[in-house]
Enzyme design. Structure first.
Site, PDB file in Angstrom:
ATOM      1  N   PRO A  86       4.241  61.132  35.461  1.00  0.00           N
ATOM      2  CA  PRO A  86       5.084  62.324  35.579  1.00  0.00           C
ATOM      3  C   PRO A  86       5.490  62.641  37.011  1.00  0.00           C
ATOM      4  O   PRO A  86       6.499  63.304  37.238  1.00  0.00           O
ATOM      5  CB  PRO A  86       4.196  63.443  35.007  1.00  0.00           C
ATOM      6  CG  PRO A  86       3.195  62.752  34.160  1.00  0.00           C
ATOM      7  CD  PRO A  86       2.958  61.435  34.819  1.00  0.00           C
ATOM      8  N   GLU A 113      -6.150  61.750  32.031  1.00  0.00           N
ATOM      9  CA  GLU A 113      -5.705  62.776  32.984  1.00  0.00           C
ATOM     10  C   GLU A 113      -4.863  62.214  34.119  1.00  0.00           C
ATOM     11  O   GLU A 113      -4.043  62.903  34.699  1.00  0.00           O
ATOM     12  CB  GLU A 113      -6.932  63.504  33.568  1.00  0.00           C
ATOM     13  CG  GLU A 113      -6.617  64.682  34.443  1.00  0.00           C
ATOM     14  CD  GLU A 113      -5.889  65.800  33.704  1.00  0.00           C
ATOM     15  OE1 GLU A 113      -5.188  66.597  34.356  1.00  0.00           O
ATOM     16  OE2 GLU A 113      -6.026  65.871  32.461  1.00  0.00           O
ATOM     17  N   ARG A 151      19.106  45.652  28.393  1.00  0.00           N
ATOM     18  CA  ARG A 151      20.464  45.643  27.847  1.00  0.00           C
ATOM     19  C   ARG A 151      21.520  45.398  28.924  1.00  0.00           C
ATOM     20  O   ARG A 151      22.660  45.071  28.615  1.00  0.00           O
ATOM     21  CB  ARG A 151      20.750  46.940  27.100  1.00  0.00           C
ATOM     22  CG  ARG A 151      20.804  48.176  27.976  1.00  0.00           C
ATOM     23  CD  ARG A 151      20.884  49.454  27.150  1.00  0.00           C
ATOM     24  NE  ARG A 151      22.038  49.478  26.281  1.00  0.00           N
ATOM     25  CZ  ARG A 151      23.268  49.788  26.675  1.00  0.00           C
ATOM     26  NH1 ARG A 151      23.487  50.096  27.939  1.00  0.00           N
ATOM     27  NH2 ARG A 151      24.268  49.793  25.824  1.00  0.00           N
ATOM     28  N   ASP A 166      29.214  52.803  29.431  1.00  0.00           N
ATOM     29  CA  ASP A 166      28.180  53.716  28.960  1.00  0.00           C
ATOM     30  C   ASP A 166      28.178  55.019  29.743  1.00  0.00           C
ATOM     31  O   ASP A 166      28.583  55.070  30.903  1.00  0.00           O
ATOM     32  CB  ASP A 166      26.791  53.078  29.114  1.00  0.00           C
ATOM     33  CG  ASP A 166      26.518  52.038  28.060  1.00  0.00           C
ATOM     34  OD1 ASP A 166      27.176  52.076  27.012  1.00  0.00           O
ATOM     35  OD2 ASP A 166      25.649  51.184  28.293  1.00  0.00           O
TER      36      ASP A 166
END
Length: 242
Positions: A86, A113, A151, A166
């Protein structure tokens, strides 16, 4: 490209890596996807986590099994070792395009954690987050990044123009798309798309991409350099809003 994934739950990748574009990319030899079980490199009864020094809630992934697992790989010195976490750099299409230029990637998927800080300091080259939210582990995040990167590899998609058009590749959201039938329940496809005039079609798509970005993600417009024609279109759209 060669991609290695280090995970506590390797079976999670079986379905994803053996379906759709990722499966086709392997069949075309555009990418090699391999998953390694981190637990196999733990010395103490497959224990990969421990209590944090100084106390606190939760368990922390130990440095030893992660280092051992990465060092067991027959990887090149130029391989990018990516920690999914994160606190990492937020993943973008531009980052996907950057990673697609590499020959080898290693993804570390954590749980619990957090990680022993020495993993960040002495092992990884990149830290990536897919957004400001918390997942149970790094596996789903790694799958997302891998799919986005693979991709973009040459020959993976049937149409070479697909990744170029895209959303986010141009800095703008993608324009609306339609297919047959041209009239569905009274909702008709915009006439310009069936006109056969390719110049007008391209102009319409550019206008719609700008309009959609302005309406849904105006923040993106702060970071891209528009052409003179695009800026003119954007100014006209802003006038219409007012």
């Amino acid at each position: 490209m060669k991609i290695n994934v280090l995970s506590l739950f390797p079976p999670m990748f079986e379905g994803v890596f053996n379906q759709s574009i990722l499966k086709k990319a392997q069949e075309k030899n555009a990418v090699s996807l391999n998953v390694t079980d981190i637990r196999e490199f733990a010395d103490n009864k497959r224990q990969v986590d421990d209590y944090p020094f100084g106390g606190g809630a939760g368990m922390v992934l130990k440095a030893e099994p992660i280092f051992n697992a990465v060092e067991s790989l027959a990887k090149s010195e130029k391989a990018r070792v990516i920690l999914m976490c994160p606190q990492g750099e937020r993943f973008t299409q531009q980052k996907a395009e950057e990673l697609a230029q590499e020959e080898e990637l290693v993804f570390i998927c954590g749980h619990y954690e957090g990680y022993d800080e020495r993993i960040r300091e002495h092992l990884v080259t990149d830290e990536i987050s897919i957004g400001d939210f918390v997942l149970t582990g790094g596996e789903l995040a790694a799958m997302t990044v891998i799919d986005s990167v693979v991709r973009l590899l040459p020959g993976v998609l049937g149409n070479a123009d697909s990744p170029v058009r895209d959303s986010f590749s141009t800095g703008l959201l993608e324009h609306p798309q339609y297919t047959r039938p041209a009239d569905f329940r009274g909702w008709k496809v915009p006439a310009v798309l069936t006109s056969g005039n390719h110049a007008k079609v391209d102009q319409w798509r550019e206008q719609q991409a700008l309009k959609r970005t302005l309406e849904r993600r105006p923040d993106l417009l702060e970071y891209i350099e528009l052409s003179a024609s695009q800026q003119k279109l954007l100014n006209e759209l802003k006038k219409q809003e007012n």
